[in-house]
Design an enzyme around this catalytic site. Structure first.
Site, PDB file in Angstrom:
ATOM      1  N   LYS A  12      35.412  35.481  65.320  1.00 55.20           N
ATOM      2  CA  LYS A  12      35.486  36.482  66.382  1.00 55.20           C
ATOM      3  C   LYS A  12      36.515  36.084  67.433  1.00 55.20           C
ATOM      4  CE  LYS A  12      31.428  38.243  67.222  1.00 55.20           C
ATOM      5  NZ  LYS A  12      30.037  38.078  67.714  1.00 55.20           N
ATOM      6  N   ARG A  32      29.093  35.548  73.619  1.00 53.29           N
ATOM      7  CA  ARG A  32      28.938  35.959  72.216  1.00 53.29           C
ATOM      8  C   ARG A  32      29.187  34.801  71.274  1.00 53.29           C
ATOM      9  NH1 ARG A  32      33.357  40.576  71.677  1.00 53.29           N
ATOM     10  NH2 ARG A  32      32.045  41.274  69.956  1.00 53.29           N
ATOM     11  N   GLY A  42      24.014  39.107  62.426  1.00 53.86           N
ATOM     12  CA  GLY A  42      22.657  39.161  62.962  1.00 53.86           C
ATOM     13  C   GLY A  42      21.966  37.817  63.067  1.00 53.86           C
ATOM     14  N   MET A  91      22.999  35.064  64.836  1.00 56.21           N
ATOM     15  CA  MET A  91      23.141  34.298  66.064  1.00 56.21           C
ATOM     16  C   MET A  91      23.130  35.202  67.281  1.00 56.21           C
ATOM     17  SD  MET A  91      25.295  31.475  64.213  1.00 56.21           S
ATOM     18  CE  MET A  91      26.142  31.027  65.628  1.00 56.21           C
ATOM     19  N   ARG A 121      37.829  42.196  62.202  1.00 56.55           N
ATOM     20  CA  ARG A 121      37.903  41.169  61.152  1.00 56.55           C
ATOM     21  C   ARG A 121      38.212  41.859  59.842  1.00 56.55           C
ATOM     22  NH1 ARG A 121      31.469  40.416  61.373  1.00 56.55           N
ATOM     23  NH2 ARG A 121      31.113  42.586  60.944  1.00 56.55           N
ATOM     24  N   HIS A 151      12.181  31.148  41.037  1.00 60.05           N
ATOM     25  CA  HIS A 151      12.006  31.072  39.586  1.00 60.05           C
ATOM     26  C   HIS A 151      12.479  32.360  38.920  1.00 60.05           C
ATOM     27  CE1 HIS A 151       9.652  31.570  35.834  1.00 60.05           C
ATOM     28  NE2 HIS A 151       9.924  30.293  35.683  1.00 60.05           N
ATOM     29  N   ARG A 165      29.618  31.118  14.733  1.00 62.02           N
ATOM     30  CA  ARG A 165      28.471  30.350  14.240  1.00 62.02           C
ATOM     31  C   ARG A 165      28.132  30.830  12.840  1.00 62.02           C
ATOM     32  NH1 ARG A 165      27.285  32.019  19.464  1.00 62.02           N
ATOM     33  NH2 ARG A 165      26.792  30.360  20.952  1.00 62.02           N
ATOM     34  N   ARG A 187      32.429  27.248  12.939  1.00 65.75           N
ATOM     35  CA  ARG A 187      31.642  26.015  13.043  1.00 65.75           C
ATOM     36  C   ARG A 187      30.773  25.867  11.811  1.00 65.75           C
ATOM     37  NH1 ARG A 187      27.496  25.374  17.917  1.00 65.75           N
ATOM     38  NH2 ARG A 187      26.297  26.858  16.690  1.00 65.75           N
ATOM     39  N   GLU A 210      30.688  17.405  22.055  1.00 63.73           N
ATOM     40  CA  GLU A 210      29.463  17.848  22.734  1.00 63.73           C
ATOM     41  C   GLU A 210      28.453  16.731  22.875  1.00 63.73           C
ATOM     42  OE1 GLU A 210      27.519  20.882  20.388  1.00 63.73           O
ATOM     43  OE2 GLU A 210      28.243  19.999  18.526  1.00 63.73           O
ATOM     44  N   SER A 257      37.010  21.180  20.531  1.00 65.38           N
ATOM     45  CA  SER A 257      36.424  22.279  21.290  1.00 65.38           C
ATOM     46  C   SER A 257      35.205  21.722  22.023  1.00 65.38           C
ATOM     47  CB  SER A 257      36.025  23.414  20.350  1.00 65.38           C
ATOM     48  OG  SER A 257      35.356  24.402  21.084  1.00 65.38           O
ATOM     49  N   GLY A 288      31.850  21.668  23.517  1.00 65.88           N
ATOM     50  CA  GLY A 288      30.599  22.433  23.474  1.00 65.88           C
ATOM     51  C   GLY A 288      29.842  22.112  24.752  1.00 65.88           C
ATOM     52  N   THR A 289      30.102  22.902  25.791  1.00 65.95           N
ATOM     53  CA  THR A 289      29.609  22.495  27.117  1.00 65.95           C
ATOM     54  C   THR A 289      28.108  22.666  27.275  1.00 65.95           C
ATOM     55  OG1 THR A 289      30.253  24.669  27.927  1.00 65.95           O
ATOM     56  CG2 THR A 289      31.786  22.852  28.305  1.00 65.95           C
ATOM     57  N   ASN A 290      27.480  23.518  26.436  1.00 60.44           N
ATOM     58  CA  ASN A 290      26.025  23.623  26.551  1.00 60.44           C
ATOM     59  C   ASN A 290      25.362  22.315  26.145  1.00 60.44           C
ATOM     60  OD1 ASN A 290      26.419  26.256  27.282  1.00 60.44           O
ATOM     61  ND2 ASN A 290      25.785  27.122  25.315  1.00 60.44           N
ATOM     62  N   ASP A 291      25.708  21.830  24.951  1.00 62.66           N
ATOM     63  CA  ASP A 291      25.117  20.573  24.506  1.00 62.66           C
ATOM     64  C   ASP A 291      25.594  19.404  25.354  1.00 62.66           C
ATOM     65  OD1 ASP A 291      23.136  20.272  22.442  1.00 62.66           O
ATOM     66  OD2 ASP A 291      24.465  21.478  21.175  1.00 62.66           O
ATOM     67  N   CYS A 347      34.022  26.134  24.117  1.00 65.19           N
ATOM     68  CA  CYS A 347      33.139  27.223  23.735  1.00 65.19           C
ATOM     69  C   CYS A 347      31.817  26.950  24.430  1.00 65.19           C
ATOM     70  CB  CYS A 347      32.983  27.313  22.228  1.00 65.19           C
ATOM     71  SG  CYS A 347      32.352  25.801  21.481  1.00 65.19           S
ATOM     72  N   TYR A 366      42.560  26.875  25.851  1.00 67.02           N
ATOM     73  CA  TYR A 366      41.856  28.157  25.866  1.00 67.02           C
ATOM     74  C   TYR A 366      40.393  27.977  26.248  1.00 67.02           C
ATOM     75  CZ  TYR A 366      39.730  26.888  21.376  1.00 67.02           C
ATOM     76  OH  TYR A 366      39.017  26.255  20.399  1.00 67.02           O
TER      77      TYR A 366
HETATM   78  P1  ADP Z   1      27.514  40.622  66.597  1.00 70.52           P
HETATM   79  O1  ADP Z   1      28.254  39.441  66.071  1.00 70.52           O
HETATM   80  O2  ADP Z   1      26.073  40.578  66.277  1.00 70.52           O
HETATM   81  O3  ADP Z   1      28.201  41.898  66.255  1.00 70.52           O
HETATM   82  P2  ADP Z   1      28.687  40.771  69.200  1.00 70.52           P
HETATM   83  O4  ADP Z   1      29.055  39.519  69.898  1.00 70.52           O
HETATM   84  O5  ADP Z   1      29.810  41.458  68.531  1.00 70.52           O
HETATM   85  O6  ADP Z   1      27.537  40.463  68.200  1.00 70.52           O
HETATM   86  O7  ADP Z   1      28.015  41.708  70.274  1.00 70.52           O
HETATM   87  C1  ADP Z   1      26.934  42.578  70.088  1.00 70.52           C
HETATM   88  C2  ADP Z   1      27.267  43.947  70.665  1.00 70.52           C
HETATM   89  O8  ADP Z   1      27.617  43.872  72.045  1.00 70.52           O
HETATM   90  C3  ADP Z   1      28.442  44.561  69.970  1.00 70.52           C
HETATM   91  O9  ADP Z   1      28.134  45.869  69.642  1.00 70.52           O
HETATM   92  C4  ADP Z   1      29.567  44.495  70.962  1.00 70.52           C
HETATM   93  O10 ADP Z   1      30.404  45.602  70.823  1.00 70.52           O
HETATM   94  C5  ADP Z   1      28.844  44.505  72.303  1.00 70.52           C
HETATM   95  N1  ADP Z   1      29.605  43.715  73.271  1.00 70.52           N
HETATM   96  C6  ADP Z   1      29.904  42.411  73.179  1.00 70.52           C
HETATM   97  N2  ADP Z   1      30.671  42.008  74.229  1.00 70.52           N
HETATM   98  C7  ADP Z   1      30.883  43.095  75.002  1.00 70.52           C
HETATM   99  C8  ADP Z   1      31.615  43.328  76.207  1.00 70.52           C
HETATM  100  N3  ADP Z   1      32.303  42.349  76.815  1.00 70.52           N
HETATM  101  N4  ADP Z   1      31.600  44.560  76.703  1.00 70.52           N
HETATM  102  C9  ADP Z   1      30.904  45.545  76.089  1.00 70.52           C
HETATM  103  N5  ADP Z   1      30.204  45.411  74.964  1.00 70.52           N
HETATM  104  C10 ADP Z   1      30.193  44.187  74.403  1.00 70.52           C
HETATM  105 MG    MG Z   2      30.000  42.300  66.564  1.00 65.39          MG
HETATM  106 MG    MG Z   3      25.052  38.641  67.079  1.00 65.87          MG
END
Ligand code: ADP
Ligand code: MG
Ligand code: MG
Length: 918
Positions: A27, A96, A105, A107, A359, A475, A598, A653, A783, A802, A804-807, A870, A890
């Site tokens: 970011k 942020r 979501g 952090m 990003r 599992h 085989r 084989r 193998e 060749s 035989g990576t399984n064995d 193989c 190959y």
């Molecule tokens: P996440 O990585 O979970 O998207 P962000 O750091 O991007 O978290 O921020 C969460 C929300 O807050 C985002 O929708 C972002 O647009 C908003 N936000 C973050 N910084 C600012 C700011 N300086 N002004 C207005 N909105 C902000």
């Molecule tokens: Mg964001």
């Molecule tokens: Mg966040």
């Protein structure tokens, strides 16, 4: 401690760039990049991941950090003409998180830092300025002043809520309850109906909640708010959910997160403000166009929280044409700059557009191919780059059948896409019932809370597996992937009740016999039967879709990138095929020969009787007769395969499994004999078979009389096979074809074994080939670990190796595959003993080392020795890169994996050219 120059821990946005992701996080690096492009980014600075790592290592802020934050904050205050939390005209910031790899979501973020009982009043007054808080100065606009008290108090209550929850661990529901209470008192369900007085009351309630849970008052000092929020972001790196997510996504644990401090801009200042997210192309299909959501009069977190309904971004054109067109321009610039699909977050404050994040966006497998193809067309990237941006896992995903969803049917639950594919079937809750219904030809979905080794038969019988618990390494997930079976795991909205034979989800009850559909790619679960449609990509590989004449962007892109991969790759790709039909299909998928044919199946079915005769032969003459009867049958099998692979090499084989595998099981024979004796029937033959089975019983058949050992113990067996292969090759060649047989001896551990077989084989070959011009190579599998370690000697007698990576994996680790995968691999994965099953992806350090040694020593002894692999690793993306690096000629894999191996071999080739230092 002596004073020393401290590290630089804080970077102004203007000082960074997109290449500094390790230091500034994704970011921060991208905010810096946008700032330097001259885009409207609210000013701010980034605290580095190094500062975070130092904090996490010692439990306190590193020396120099506080002073550097102070200096950058002062510079920011000067630039904005405001001071953090100033009672008259406050600067507010967001704090942020932002790591090297995006962890959505996982952090923390805190908005509106700098508000307190005094600055909230200043904010209300400041917000009356027409240009809004983000611009310095600005004249008063009476028309806009109406809702500004409301706005300021709303911002303040958001701060206490977010700060309380993320910094001080106050349970979020407490705040939610208080908010609901305030709305109920107002007789409304919408936040927007709360006026300034209501929100002022809510702030009081929030402060009380805060004090109750933390034992202190909500901090009024802005700088203390800032420092605590920064510390909380550092600490969020080690939150339990973040650790789990990283383990799941294989993100290293020691990277740390950066912290971005960003001047607040406000999307909640009225109808001419708002916030949104956008993609520069459709991340689902890759189609060009604008994809996004917009929410007027809101702060960013409202969009994510789904509190109010967003509108499609296109509607912004009506609401605010100027900002809309500016946004489109910026999106086009970002795409041109990043040369890829970008996703962005933006906010409009009273008609002024601000960029808050960008990003390179995540995308589906189909979009990855389509976008890479489009970017080549647009001249933004070249074909090497396009090839680099897609991968074999995505291609494999596109080769599974999919659900045909004309309009999105809402799933009833969503779990983890643990093993791809689309499956519909009758719900069953026990392994036994799965086996019963499958035997009636029904398609079943086995539903369990979680599976264990006792469920194995049911899993084999089922079309798909659904569990309510467990992740990608449970599992169910591990075993299903091993079997190539569709699996959704960890669908935790589902309550499974096995004794009652039903599960409940979202108010629905689904019993045994009801039909459901599961999507192992997306993790979605549907009620009822969803029609399944074949993969267009497979149709293209099969040759039934011509990329030049169809209106399918995906197929065109796949065609183009595959063609380029074929141009680039150095590894040849062969297939494992035992029949003419398999060989033909693999050839359409691009196989350049057979790496493993085989011969076992040629001893099954109606030929069993001949095999029994062979095993029971009392005299040399009896045995010679049995072999003579098998010879023409074998020859015909090879004729078909050589015809299909005309002109291409075919590695055959010699027979590998223990012979008693071709006889009935001991218990069954014993019962048959007993019953027949009871009835007074003639049981001589059954008794002889029973005796043979008893005689041949082995404690560890995988390590017993099999492979080359059979050839050395049973006279004439290998000779018959060598003769059948050579005669078939000669016959096909005399018919005008070109057969290129390669005879491969399995399970060799010592050169003497191979020499003995070869001496006999060469005599037969010389005699059969005559003047036909057919050339037959003789080589060996590698193998057994001893073979890898004595490869220099073995190469003297072998024209090819060749692997035989399984064995080799089984014997290298001492794992019996059939036993270990279901029994305890989940535990090994959980403990991190390996990150992925060594049967799925080659173990580079151990088994891979054996391969390296054998390749080097084999080629030293016999320059130009042909080397291949193989075994299932031949179609695994990461393993293909390894085989490229080791310099094999190959890989050979199952027909469906051939395109994946072609693609990855091409990628491996461009990656090594890119950084070639050899
Ligand atoms: P996440 O990585 O979970 O998207 P962000 O750091 O991007 O978290 O921020 C969460 C929300 O807050 C985002 O929708 C972002 O647009 C908003 N936000 C973050 N910084 C600012 C700011 N300086 N002004 C207005 N909105 C902000
Ligand atoms: Mg964001
Ligand atoms: Mg966040």
């Amino acid at each position: 401690m002596t004073a020393h120059e401290t590290d630089k821990y804080v970077y102004d946005f203007a000082e960074g760039n997109r290449d500094l992701k390790d230091l500034l996080g994704g970011k921060g690096a991208n905010l810096a990049e946008m700032t330097n492009l001259g885009l409207p980014v609210p000013p701010g600075f980034t605290i580095t991941t190094e500062a975070c790592k130092a904090y996490l290592a010692t439990g306190r802020e590193p020396d120099g950090l506080a002073g550097q934050i102070e200096a950058h904050l002062e510079a920011l205050e000067r630039e904005m003409g405001r001071r953090l939390g100033d009672p008259d005209d406050p600067l507010l910031v967001s704090v942020r998180s932002g790591a090297r790899f995006s962890m959505p979501g996982m952090m923390e973020t805190v908005l509106n830092v700098g508000l307190n009982d005094h600055s909230v009043v200043g904010l209300a007054r400041q917000a009356s300025g027409s240009a809004g808080p983000a611009a310095s100065g600005g004249s008063a606009d009476p028309a806009a002043s109406g809702g500004n008290d409301r706005f300021a108090w709303d911002s303040y209550r958001r701060l206490i809520q977010m700060f309380g929850k993320t910094v001080c661990e106050v349970p979020g529901e407490e705040f939610e309850h208080a908010l609901d209470e305030a709305k109920r008192a107002k007789g409304s369900t919408d936040d927007l109906d709360l006026d300034a007085d209501d929100l002022r009351g809510l702030v009081e309630a929030y402060k009380k909640i805060f004090a109750e849970h933390t034992g202190r008052e909500f901090p009024q000092e802005p700088r203390e708010q800032l420092d605590l929020a920064i510390r909380a972001v550092f600490e969020s790196w080690n939150a339990e959910r973040a650790i789990l997510y990283r383990r799941q996504e294989r993100i290293p644990a020691d990277l740390g997160t950066a912290v971005n401090v960003v001047t607040m801009v406000f999307g909640n200042l009225g109808p001419d403000s708002g916030t949104g997210v956008a993609f520069t192309r459709d991340p689902g299909s890759g189609a060009q166009g604008i994809y996004g959501d917009y929410l007027a009069n809101a702060q960013g977190e409202d969009v994510v929280a789904g509190i109010r309904n967003t509108v499609p971004l296109q509607e912004l054109e009506q609401l605010d044409p100027k900002s809309y067109h500016q946004l489109l321009d910026i999106m086009a610039r970002l795409e041109g700059h990043y040369q890829d699909l970008c996703d962005i977050e933006f906010t409009i404050e009273r008609g002024k557009l601000w960029m808050l994040q960008t990003r390179v966006g995540k995308r589906t497998a189909a979009a990855a191919f389509v976008i890479a193809g489009q970017l080549v067309d647009e001249g933004l990237i070249d074909l090497d780059e396009a090839l680099h941006r897609v991968n074999g896992a995505q291609l494999a995903q596109l080769m599974f059948p999919r659900f045909q969803l004309d309009h999105e049917i809402p799933p009833v639950a969503r779990g983890i896409g643990a093993s791809p594919g689309a499956a519909s079937g009758t719900v069953v809750f026990t392994s036994a019932r799965a086996v019963e219904l499958a035997a009636e030809g029904r398609s079943v979905i086995l539903v369990r809370r979680e599976t264990n080794p006792d469920d194995l038969n049911g899993m084999i019988a089922a079309q798909g597996i659904l569990t309510s618990r467990g992740g990608k390494t449970s599992h169910a997930a591990v075993v299903a992937r091993g079997m190539g079976k569709t699996c959704v795991s960890g669908a935790d909205e589902i309550e499974v009740n096995v004794p009652a034979k039903r599960f409940t989800v979202g108010g629905h009850t689904v019993g045994e016999g009801d039909v459901i559909s599961i999507d192992g790619t997306t993790g979605k679960v549907y009620l009822g039967e969803v029609p399944v449609m074949p993969s267009e990509v497979v149709q293209y590989f099969e040759g039934s879709l011509d990329p030049a004449h169809i209106d399918n962007a995906l197929v065109r892109a796949v065609h183009r990138i595959m063609t380029h991969a074929d141009d680039r790759r150095r590894l040849a790709v062969r297939t494992n095929a035992d029949t003419g039909a398999d060989a033909a299909r693999a050839r359409r998928f691009g196989a350049e020969g057979i790496g493993l044919c085989r011969t076992e199946h040629m001893f099954l079915g109606d030929r069993r009787e001949l095999v029994e005769r062979l095993i029971l032969a009392a005299t040399d003459a009896d045995r010679t007769d049995a072999l003579a009867a098998l010879l023409p049958l074998q020859r015909q099998d090879f004729v078909e395969i050589f015809r299909e692979m005309d002109g291409l090499p075919v590695t055959v084989r010699l027979i590998d499994p223990p012979l008693h595998e071709f006889l009935p099981p001991l218990e069954q024979l014993a019962v048959n004999v007993a019953v027949a004796q009871e009835r007074g029937e003639d049981v001589a033959k059954e008794e002889a078979l029973l005796a043979a089975v008893r005689r041949m019983h082995e404690e560890n058949p995988m390590l017993g009389l099999r492979g080359v050992r059979l050839g050395l113990v049973i006279p004439g067996l290998f000779a018959m096979q060598v003769r059948a292969i050579t005669e078939a090759a000669v016959a096909v060649t005399r018919d005008g074809g070109a057969a290129r047989p390669e005879i491969m001896v399995p399970l060799v551990g010592a050169v003497q074994e191979l020499e003995t077989v070869r001496t006999e084989a060469e005599k037969i070959i010389a005699e059969v080939v005559g003047d036909s011009g057919v050339e037959v190579l003789i080589g060996t599998m590698i193998e057994v670990p001893r073979a890898a370690l004595t490869a220099g000697q073995i190469a003297e007698a072998a024209q090819f190796f060749s692997f035989g990576t399984n064995d080799l994996t089984q014997m290298g680790w001492g794992f019996s595959r059939d036993d270990v995968e279901g029994a305890f691999f989940w535990r090994y994965l959980e403990l991190g003993i390996f990150g992925i099953s060594p049967f799925e992806s080659i173990d580079r350090d151990g088994v891979g080392r054996l391969i390296r040694i054998a390749a080097e020593e084999g080629r030293a002894a016999r320059p130009g020795l042909k080397l291949g692999v193989c075994g299932e690793h031949g179609g695994d993306p990461d393993s293909v890169h390894f085989f490229h690096e080791v310099g094999l000629d190959y890989v050979s894999c199952s027909p469906f994996r051939v395109p994946v191996a072609r693609l990855e071999a091409g990628r491996a080739a461009i990656e090594t050219t890119g950084s070639d230092s050899r």
